[in-house]
Design an enzyme around this catalytic site. Structure first.
Site, PDB file in Angstrom:
ATOM      1  N   ASP A  82       0.854  -1.189   0.000  1.00 21.60           N
ATOM      2  CA  ASP A  82       0.000   0.000   0.000  1.00 21.60           C
ATOM      3  C   ASP A  82       0.890   1.240   0.000  1.00 21.60           C
ATOM      4  OD1 ASP A  82       0.959   0.242   2.570  1.00 21.60           O
ATOM      5  OD2 ASP A  82      -0.898  -0.362   3.527  1.00 21.60           O
ATOM      6  N   ASP A 134      -8.249  -7.238   0.402  1.00 19.22           N
ATOM      7  CA  ASP A 134      -7.306  -7.499   1.495  1.00 19.22           C
ATOM      8  C   ASP A 134      -7.902  -7.016   2.802  1.00 19.22           C
ATOM      9  OD1 ASP A 134      -5.563  -4.968   2.771  1.00 19.22           O
ATOM     10  OD2 ASP A 134      -6.687  -4.491   0.954  1.00 19.22           O
ATOM     11  N   CYS A 139     -13.819 -27.592   6.839  1.00 20.44           N
ATOM     12  CA  CYS A 139     -12.551 -26.925   6.507  1.00 20.44           C
ATOM     13  C   CYS A 139     -11.442 -27.957   6.347  1.00 20.44           C
ATOM     14  CB  CYS A 139     -12.191 -25.917   7.597  1.00 20.44           C
ATOM     15  SG  CYS A 139     -10.648 -25.019   7.265  1.00 20.44           S
ATOM     16  N   CYS A 184      -8.100 -27.075   6.513  1.00 20.78           N
ATOM     17  CA  CYS A 184      -6.836 -26.495   6.969  1.00 20.78           C
ATOM     18  C   CYS A 184      -6.123 -27.401   7.977  1.00 20.78           C
ATOM     19  CB  CYS A 184      -7.055 -25.103   7.570  1.00 20.78           C
ATOM     20  SG  CYS A 184      -7.680 -25.105   9.270  1.00 20.78           S
ATOM     21  N   CYS A 222      -7.877 -27.673  11.415  1.00 22.18           N
ATOM     22  CA  CYS A 222      -9.096 -28.491  11.440  1.00 22.18           C
ATOM     23  C   CYS A 222      -8.812 -29.966  11.178  1.00 22.18           C
ATOM     24  CB  CYS A 222     -10.095 -27.956  10.424  1.00 22.18           C
ATOM     25  SG  CYS A 222     -10.793 -26.344  10.904  1.00 22.18           S
ATOM     26  N   HIS A 267      -6.393 -21.071  10.435  1.00 23.87           N
ATOM     27  CA  HIS A 267      -7.740 -21.462  10.006  1.00 23.87           C
ATOM     28  C   HIS A 267      -8.468 -20.302   9.329  1.00 23.87           C
ATOM     29  CE1 HIS A 267     -11.858 -22.831   9.965  1.00 23.87           C
ATOM     30  NE2 HIS A 267     -12.180 -21.709  10.582  1.00 23.87           N
TER      31      HIS A 267
END
Length: 373
Positions: free
Chosen positions: A94, A268, A306, A308, A311, A337
């Site tokens: 940015d 974002d 999920c 991930c 999980c 997660h």
């Protein structure tokens, strides 16, 4: 070939949402995309390899914070931000504008630039469009942002108009000061608060400057979601079809879906890592606070849907125990997660666009998540 270019792959027949691909010097990424935020050259709690595992192809760095420490010259000596943080995929930085303008009591805005006090030691510093370009050129990110003023919400029309006009003037100066256009794409930022005519004028002026991509700034700063969607509907159609569109600072699941429906390609936000560190996690049925006592004997994963690492391997009870014990691993698992949840959401959005059913996907997701009662 431009430093960064956009490839349109498909337009959803239900919504007009775009499935695309952005190509950069450090690889390509599919859009719509959610970009994890690495404020100080690191996504809090995550290693580069872990970010790759969850499917991140582009992350953000923060110009303001890297300017303060370690300093852009040190990053440049290290070989640029990619080498400094050992990330070989795309990076967007940015401009520093949002952070500077959020220091309402610590800064003085003038046409030349902004004088502000460091939040670290109180020292007086100055950032102008030219200095923002100098910093970002030294960082070497693939996509860099024009220095802009993010007007607060709410704000008076006259303030928003002056702010928008200054943002355009600064965009011209940024383009002139940008020293590395063949390797770094400079995006302009549309401003104008919640005033449709100012947004339209800002978009028109920036499109005339012919940037490689365009961001929509100054939203998700406190205004109701309906207003944000109205502004997107009025602004996005004015931006070129063959260039990426980036909605800055947006990361809640409903905004990601609604923004995608309105033709946004890039998003974002610090939200997933910030709330994760406090023990709040996304699930397919809405947010939960995993620190709460009711999860002390809940041996199911955070979200059964999920995929991930957290999980696949750990229970809500275990992660709650980590939080209650002050173990850093709990913060990491919750962050891991949440980031994967949003990246997976974007994968599902892209699939829905491809199959021309994004409205159906929205209805199903919102109902399950709890947005629609």
């Amino acid at each position: 070939m431009a430093a960064v270019w956009y490839e349109l792959l498909h337009v959803c027949r239900q919504t007009g949402a775009r499935l695309g691909r952005v190509h950069t010097p450090h690889g390509s990424f599919d859009t719509p995309v959610f970009m994890p935020v690495g404020t100080q050259a690191a996504v809090k709690g995550m290693s580069p390899d872990e970010l790759k595992e969850i499917g991140a192809d582009i992350i953000l760095g923060n110009t303001y914070h890297l300017f303060l420490r370690p300093g852009h010259e040190i990053v440049k000596k290290a070989g640029g931000l990619h080498k400094f943080m050992n990330w070989d995929r795309s990076i967007l930085t940015d401009s520093g504008g949002f952070q500077v303008f959020s220091l309402a009591d610590l800064r003085d805005i003038k046409e030349e630039g902004v004088i502000f006090k460091s939040h670290i030691d109180g020292s007086k510093l100055f950032i102008s469009p030219e200095i923002s370009m100098e910093i970002q050129n030294a960082l070497g990110s693939d996509i860099i942002m024009a220095f802009d003023e993010c007007a607060p919400y709410p704000c008076e029309y006259e303030y928003a108009k002056k702010s928008m006009e200054m943002t355009t003037h600064w965009a011209v100066r940024c383009k002139k000061a940008h020293k590395n256009p063949e390797k770094q794409a400079l995006f302009g930022i549309v401003q104008g608060s919640t005033y449709a005519d100012l947004r339209q004028e800002s978009a028109k002026q920036l499109v005339e400057l012919d940037f490689p991509g365009y961001a929509i700034g100054g939203l998700s700063v406190g205004e109701p979601g309906e207003i944000m969607n109205e502004i997107l509907e009025q602004t996005v159609p004015l931006l070129p079809q063959d260039k990426p569109r980036y909605l800055m600072g947006v990361g809640s699941p409903d905004y990601l879906i609604d923004g995608s429906i309105r033709g946004v390609d890039m998003f974002d936000c610090v939200l997933p890592s910030r709330i994760g560190r406090n023990g709040t996690v996304f699930t397919s049925h809405g947010r939960i606070i995993v620190r709460d006592a009711k999860y002390a004997e809940d041996f199911s994963p955070i979200d059964t849907e999920c995929d991930c690492y957290a999980c696949r391997n750990f229970s809500r009870a275990y992660i709650r125990h980590l939080f209650k014990s002050g173990e850093m691993f709990g913060l990491r698992l919750a962050t891991w997660h949440n980031l994967r949840f949003l990246i997976k959401l974007m994968e599902n959005i892209r699939e829905a666009i491809k199959n021309d059913c994004l409205v159906d996907f929205r209805k199903e997701f919102f109902t399950k998540y709890g947005y629609i009662k």
